[in-house]
Write an enzyme that holds these catalytic residues in place. Sequence first.
Site, PDB file in Angstrom:
ATOM      1  N   ASP A 163      94.793  89.684  93.937  1.00 13.68           N
ATOM      2  CA  ASP A 163      94.117  89.842  95.224  1.00 13.68           C
ATOM      3  C   ASP A 163      95.114  90.288  96.286  1.00 13.68           C
ATOM      4  O   ASP A 163      96.046  89.564  96.631  1.00 13.68           O
ATOM      5  CB  ASP A 163      93.481  88.513  95.646  1.00 13.68           C
ATOM      6  CG  ASP A 163      92.765  88.611  96.983  1.00 13.68           C
ATOM      7  OD1 ASP A 163      91.539  88.787  96.976  1.00 13.68           O
ATOM      8  OD2 ASP A 163      93.447  88.523  98.031  1.00 13.68           O
ATOM      9  N   TYR A 213      98.298  93.458 104.028  1.00 19.32           N
ATOM     10  CA  TYR A 213      99.450  92.800 103.397  1.00 19.32           C
ATOM     11  C   TYR A 213     100.626  93.771 103.242  1.00 19.32           C
ATOM     12  O   TYR A 213     101.762  93.327 103.082  1.00 19.32           O
ATOM     13  CB  TYR A 213      99.093  92.249 102.017  1.00 19.32           C
ATOM     14  CG  TYR A 213      98.020  91.190 101.986  1.00 19.32           C
ATOM     15  CD1 TYR A 213      97.505  90.613 103.147  1.00 19.32           C
ATOM     16  CD2 TYR A 213      97.493  90.756 100.772  1.00 19.32           C
ATOM     17  CE1 TYR A 213      96.506  89.656 103.093  1.00 19.32           C
ATOM     18  CE2 TYR A 213      96.500  89.789 100.713  1.00 19.32           C
ATOM     19  CZ  TYR A 213      96.006  89.255 101.875  1.00 19.32           C
ATOM     20  OH  TYR A 213      95.020  88.303 101.829  1.00 19.32           O
ATOM     21  N   LYS A 216      91.130  94.744 100.527  1.00 21.64           N
ATOM     22  CA  LYS A 216      90.259  94.498 101.680  1.00 21.64           C
ATOM     23  C   LYS A 216      90.532  95.517 102.779  1.00 21.64           C
ATOM     24  O   LYS A 216      91.674  95.973 102.950  1.00 21.64           O
ATOM     25  CB  LYS A 216      90.500  93.083 102.236  1.00 21.64           C
ATOM     26  CG  LYS A 216      90.541  91.987 101.182  1.00 21.64           C
ATOM     27  CD  LYS A 216      90.946  90.655 101.756  1.00 21.64           C
ATOM     28  CE  LYS A 216      91.292  89.661 100.678  1.00 21.64           C
ATOM     29  NZ  LYS A 216      92.646  89.866 100.097  1.00 21.64           N
ATOM     30  N   HIS A 249      87.574  92.291 105.467  1.00 23.18           N
ATOM     31  CA  HIS A 249      88.575  91.222 105.575  1.00 23.18           C
ATOM     32  C   HIS A 249      88.190  90.141 106.586  1.00 23.18           C
ATOM     33  O   HIS A 249      88.363  88.951 106.325  1.00 23.18           O
ATOM     34  CB  HIS A 249      89.937  91.830 105.939  1.00 23.18           C
ATOM     35  CG  HIS A 249      91.093  90.990 105.517  1.00 23.18           C
ATOM     36  ND1 HIS A 249      92.321  91.516 105.211  1.00 23.18           N
ATOM     37  CD2 HIS A 249      91.228  89.651 105.347  1.00 23.18           C
ATOM     38  CE1 HIS A 249      93.153  90.539 104.865  1.00 23.18           C
ATOM     39  NE2 HIS A 249      92.505  89.397 104.953  1.00 23.18           N
TER      40      HIS A 249
END
Length: 276
Positions: free
Chosen positions: A51, A56, A81, A114
């Site tokens: 994930d 990120y 996401k 998200h």
Amino acid sequence: MSVAKHIADTVELANGVTMPWLGLGVWQAADGAEVETAVRAAIEAGYRSIDTAAVYGNEEGVGRAIRETGVKRDELFITTKVWNADQGYESTLQAFETSRRKLGLDVIDLYLVHWPVTGKYKETYRALEKLYRDGSIRAIGVSNFLEPQLHDLLGECEVKPMVNQVEFHPLLTQPSLYSLCKEHGIRLEAWSPLMQGNLDLPLLRQLADKYGKSPAQIVLRWDLQRGVITIPKSVTPARIAENANVFDFNLSDADVAALDALDEGRRFGPDPMTFV
């Protein structure tokens, strides 16, 4: 009765796609060596679900690592996401292409909104529906949607979210959200299941001693027995392997209930009702 008995066990989403009960979360894992080492360690330990998210900043590293493992693509389940700044219909379509390119994948297994950005999340989700119909995504869903946003979305969407990924742990069980998701066939998925390391609770220590497991393993087993998909985050290979060692025991019904009773509505992450 336990839900998952082996790390390879999967849960069927509303559209028939199967998703592993346990996955690796890579939030805060630096792109490059750190995230690549974590992903390789996870796959070696038997994980098949990873994930990540655009925000990120490590989608490229995730993509490199999964290619290097040599595991067949159809054995892996990759989630990413769309970030808040990219929400909106056209911008989401563009953001998806960027994520797909960085991951080096033709098809994403699960794509999530998200956060529920006010005034944008429905258009964002409409873009996910298009990508899903086009076959670019195997399953779609949301993240951090509480009851108000979920009710709002369900009133207009053409394809129900298959997953709602939220902060979920013994101190934040969100029972009404849990029930709403179950009612609509939406699988709940836990982020920060280990409470960002805040595991020093008397009950967790007691149960860890009772079952010969770590407090983290007790929480992860509780998640699985509650029927909640879980994605503990770690960049340490030994911890990644430890987090996967939760399929050889079952918590008693009484111990599951005792963990449920720890709920105090406590968040370690942002509140979805105020986070922008």
